[in-house]
Design a protein around this motif. Structure first.
Motif, PDB file in Angstrom:
ATOM      1  N   ASP A 116     -36.570 -39.620 -36.633  1.00  0.00           N
ATOM      2  CA  ASP A 116     -36.585 -38.269 -36.073  1.00  0.00           C
ATOM      3  C   ASP A 116     -35.224 -37.942 -35.480  1.00  0.00           C
ATOM      4  OD1 ASP A 116     -39.215 -37.728 -36.717  1.00  0.00           O
ATOM      5  OD2 ASP A 116     -39.966 -38.658 -34.881  1.00  0.00           O
ATOM      6  N   GLY A 117     -34.688 -36.830 -35.898  1.00  0.00           N
ATOM      7  CA  GLY A 117     -33.405 -36.382 -35.381  1.00  0.00           C
ATOM      8  C   GLY A 117     -33.513 -34.948 -34.915  1.00  0.00           C
ATOM      9  N   PRO A 118     -32.409 -34.370 -34.477  1.00  0.00           N
ATOM     10  CA  PRO A 118     -32.441 -32.996 -33.981  1.00  0.00           C
ATOM     11  C   PRO A 118     -32.832 -31.986 -35.062  1.00  0.00           C
ATOM     12  CG  PRO A 118     -30.193 -33.850 -34.034  1.00  0.00           C
ATOM     13  CD  PRO A 118     -31.108 -34.970 -34.388  1.00  0.00           C
ATOM     14  N   SER A 119     -32.562 -32.295 -36.323  1.00  0.00           N
ATOM     15  CA  SER A 119     -32.893 -31.349 -37.391  1.00  0.00           C
ATOM     16  C   SER A 119     -34.109 -31.813 -38.196  1.00  0.00           C
ATOM     17  CB  SER A 119     -31.685 -31.175 -38.312  1.00  0.00           C
ATOM     18  OG  SER A 119     -31.367 -32.411 -38.910  1.00  0.00           O
ATOM     19  N   GLY A 120     -35.009 -32.523 -37.570  1.00  0.00           N
ATOM     20  CA  GLY A 120     -36.204 -32.997 -38.269  1.00  0.00           C
ATOM     21  C   GLY A 120     -36.006 -34.407 -38.797  1.00  0.00           C
ATOM     22  N   LYS A 121     -36.499 -34.669 -40.006  1.00  0.00           N
ATOM     23  CA  LYS A 121     -36.398 -36.005 -40.592  1.00  0.00           C
ATOM     24  C   LYS A 121     -34.991 -36.240 -41.138  1.00  0.00           C
ATOM     25  CE  LYS A 121     -40.703 -36.898 -39.890  1.00  0.00           C
ATOM     26  NZ  LYS A 121     -41.146 -37.834 -38.926  1.00  0.00           N
ATOM     27  N   VAL A 122     -34.378 -37.340 -40.724  1.00  0.00           N
ATOM     28  CA  VAL A 122     -33.007 -37.667 -41.113  1.00  0.00           C
ATOM     29  C   VAL A 122     -33.001 -39.054 -41.738  1.00  0.00           C
ATOM     30  CG1 VAL A 122     -30.677 -38.084 -40.241  1.00  0.00           C
ATOM     31  CG2 VAL A 122     -32.090 -36.315 -39.204  1.00  0.00           C
ATOM     32  N   ARG A 123     -32.239 -39.220 -42.808  1.00  0.00           N
ATOM     33  CA  ARG A 123     -32.085 -40.531 -43.419  1.00  0.00           C
ATOM     34  C   ARG A 123     -30.896 -41.237 -42.798  1.00  0.00           C
ATOM     35  NH1 ARG A 123     -33.031 -41.302 -49.831  1.00  0.00           N
ATOM     36  NH2 ARG A 123     -35.255 -41.574 -49.627  1.00  0.00           N
ATOM     37  N   ALA A 124     -31.117 -42.436 -42.317  1.00  0.00           N
ATOM     38  CA  ALA A 124     -30.025 -43.223 -41.751  1.00  0.00           C
ATOM     39  C   ALA A 124     -29.188 -43.771 -42.899  1.00  0.00           C
ATOM     40  CB  ALA A 124     -30.586 -44.356 -40.910  1.00  0.00           C
ATOM     41  N   LYS A 125     -27.911 -44.018 -42.637  1.00  0.00           N
ATOM     42  CA  LYS A 125     -27.010 -44.564 -43.647  1.00  0.00           C
ATOM     43  C   LYS A 125     -26.253 -45.728 -43.045  1.00  0.00           C
ATOM     44  CE  LYS A 125     -26.329 -40.303 -46.161  1.00  0.00           C
ATOM     45  NZ  LYS A 125     -25.384 -39.348 -46.703  1.00  0.00           N
ATOM     46  N   GLY A 126     -25.805 -46.619 -43.937  1.00  0.00           N
ATOM     47  CA  GLY A 126     -25.003 -47.736 -43.494  1.00  0.00           C
ATOM     48  C   GLY A 126     -25.352 -48.998 -44.259  1.00  0.00           C
ATOM     49  N   ASP A 127     -24.721 -50.091 -43.891  1.00  0.00           N
ATOM     50  CA  ASP A 127     -24.954 -51.389 -44.514  1.00  0.00           C
ATOM     51  C   ASP A 127     -25.518 -52.344 -43.483  1.00  0.00           C
ATOM     52  OD1 ASP A 127     -23.868 -50.503 -46.912  1.00  0.00           O
ATOM     53  OD2 ASP A 127     -21.858 -51.214 -46.420  1.00  0.00           O
ATOM     54  N   VAL A 128     -26.453 -53.174 -43.936  1.00  0.00           N
ATOM     55  CA  VAL A 128     -27.021 -54.211 -43.075  1.00  0.00           C
ATOM     56  C   VAL A 128     -26.657 -55.555 -43.679  1.00  0.00           C
ATOM     57  CG1 VAL A 128     -29.121 -55.217 -42.119  1.00  0.00           C
ATOM     58  CG2 VAL A 128     -28.919 -52.729 -42.340  1.00  0.00           C
ATOM     59  N   LEU A 129     -26.022 -56.413 -42.900  1.00  0.00           N
ATOM     60  CA  LEU A 129     -25.690 -57.760 -43.338  1.00  0.00           C
ATOM     61  C   LEU A 129     -26.793 -58.689 -42.865  1.00  0.00           C
ATOM     62  CD1 LEU A 129     -23.603 -59.678 -44.653  1.00  0.00           C
ATOM     63  CD2 LEU A 129     -22.647 -59.990 -42.354  1.00  0.00           C
ATOM     64  N   VAL A 130     -27.390 -59.423 -43.808  1.00  0.00           N
ATOM     65  CA  VAL A 130     -28.463 -60.357 -43.462  1.00  0.00           C
ATOM     66  C   VAL A 130     -28.070 -61.771 -43.855  1.00  0.00           C
ATOM     67  CG1 VAL A 130     -30.340 -58.674 -43.601  1.00  0.00           C
ATOM     68  CG2 VAL A 130     -29.681 -59.919 -45.639  1.00  0.00           C
ATOM     69  N   ARG A 131     -28.557 -62.719 -43.102  1.00  0.00           N
ATOM     70  CA  ARG A 131     -28.390 -64.143 -43.418  1.00  0.00           C
ATOM     71  C   ARG A 131     -29.689 -64.595 -44.058  1.00  0.00           C
ATOM     72  NH1 ARG A 131     -27.160 -69.093 -39.227  1.00  0.00           N
ATOM     73  NH2 ARG A 131     -26.711 -70.657 -40.833  1.00  0.00           N
ATOM     74  N   ILE A 132     -29.569 -65.331 -45.172  1.00  0.00           N
ATOM     75  CA  ILE A 132     -30.737 -65.726 -45.948  1.00  0.00           C
ATOM     76  C   ILE A 132     -30.750 -67.233 -46.140  1.00  0.00           C
ATOM     77  CG2 ILE A 132     -31.978 -65.389 -48.118  1.00  0.00           C
ATOM     78  CD1 ILE A 132     -30.168 -62.945 -48.606  1.00  0.00           C
ATOM     79  N   PHE A 133     -31.918 -67.830 -45.970  1.00  0.00           N
ATOM     80  CA  PHE A 133     -32.135 -69.228 -46.340  1.00  0.00           C
ATOM     81  C   PHE A 133     -32.997 -69.217 -47.589  1.00  0.00           C
ATOM     82  CE2 PHE A 133     -31.865 -70.800 -41.662  1.00  0.00           C
ATOM     83  CZ  PHE A 133     -30.491 -70.682 -41.692  1.00  0.00           C
ATOM     84  N   VAL A 134     -32.497 -69.851 -48.663  1.00  0.00           N
ATOM     85  CA  VAL A 134     -33.181 -69.875 -49.953  1.00  0.00           C
ATOM     86  C   VAL A 134     -33.684 -71.287 -50.222  1.00  0.00           C
ATOM     87  CG1 VAL A 134     -32.931 -69.408 -52.421  1.00  0.00           C
ATOM     88  CG2 VAL A 134     -31.650 -68.042 -50.777  1.00  0.00           C
ATOM     89  N   SER A 135     -34.945 -71.387 -50.689  1.00  0.00           N
ATOM     90  CA  SER A 135     -35.550 -72.692 -50.977  1.00  0.00           C
ATOM     91  C   SER A 135     -35.006 -73.259 -52.283  1.00  0.00           C
ATOM     92  CB  SER A 135     -37.073 -72.550 -51.086  1.00  0.00           C
ATOM     93  OG  SER A 135     -37.413 -71.913 -52.312  1.00  0.00           O
ATOM     94  N   THR A 136     -35.363 -74.489 -52.586  1.00  0.00           N
ATOM     95  CA  THR A 136     -34.950 -75.112 -53.844  1.00  0.00           C
ATOM     96  C   THR A 136     -35.580 -74.413 -55.037  1.00  0.00           C
ATOM     97  OG1 THR A 136     -36.723 -76.748 -53.640  1.00  0.00           O
ATOM     98  CG2 THR A 136     -34.541 -77.394 -52.834  1.00  0.00           C
ATOM     99  N   ARG A 137     -36.670 -73.660 -54.830  1.00  0.00           N
ATOM    100  CA  ARG A 137     -37.319 -72.905 -55.910  1.00  0.00           C
ATOM    101  C   ARG A 137     -36.686 -71.533 -56.107  1.00  0.00           C
ATOM    102  NH1 ARG A 137     -41.530 -74.102 -52.675  1.00  0.00           N
ATOM    103  NH2 ARG A 137     -41.890 -71.894 -52.391  1.00  0.00           N
ATOM    104  N   GLY A 138     -35.839 -71.104 -55.162  1.00  0.00           N
ATOM    105  CA  GLY A 138     -35.208 -69.801 -55.264  1.00  0.00           C
ATOM    106  C   GLY A 138     -35.899 -68.726 -54.454  1.00  0.00           C
TER     107      GLY A 138
END
Length: 123
Positions: A54-76
């Motif tokens: 919710d923003g001042p002009s109603g519904k607003v789409r956020a923008k940007g990049d999210v950096l995540v750290r991932i642990f991957v199993s031996t199966r992928g």
């Protein structure tokens, strides 16, 4: 919980247990892999769902990049994820999407390995 049949602490048993320790440590360790190398192993990717904010002009789409750290199993499979940076309102959506990603299993020295890597999720 207590062991019903404890192992005697004889020198032979202690040697055997000490032999298991390096193997147990190796099983817990993860190979660090660059984001680019991990991307080359990616076989199934889910795009993130944009959260409505919710923003001042109603519904607003956020923008940007999210950096995540991932642990991957031996199966992928993705075993664990944490957001390292990016807009706070986008982090959960990035985590939700990445939790469904699948990778071709990683190998090192001819053995399947667990991996520690990062990914950038673009919004």
């Amino acid at each position: 919980m207590y062991c019903q049949s404890p192992i005697a602490d004889t020198e032979a048993n202690l040697r055997e247990v000490r032999g298991w320790i390096p193997q147990a440590i190796r099983r817990q360790q993860r190979e660090k892999v660059s984001e680019g190398e991990a991307r080359a192993h990616l076989i199934y990717k889910v795009k993130p769902v944009y959260p409505k904010i919710d923003g001042p002009s109603g519904k607003v789409r956020a923008k940007g990049d999210v950096l995540v750290r991932i642990f991957v199993s031996t199966r992928g499979d993705v075993e664990a994820i944490s957001a390292l940076s990016g807009p706070s309102e986008l982090r959960q959506s990035a985590i939700n999407a990445v939790s469904l990603w699948r990778y071709r299993p990683f190998q090192a020295g001819g053995h399947l390995v667990k991996v520690d890597t990062t990914a950038t999720v673009h919004f």
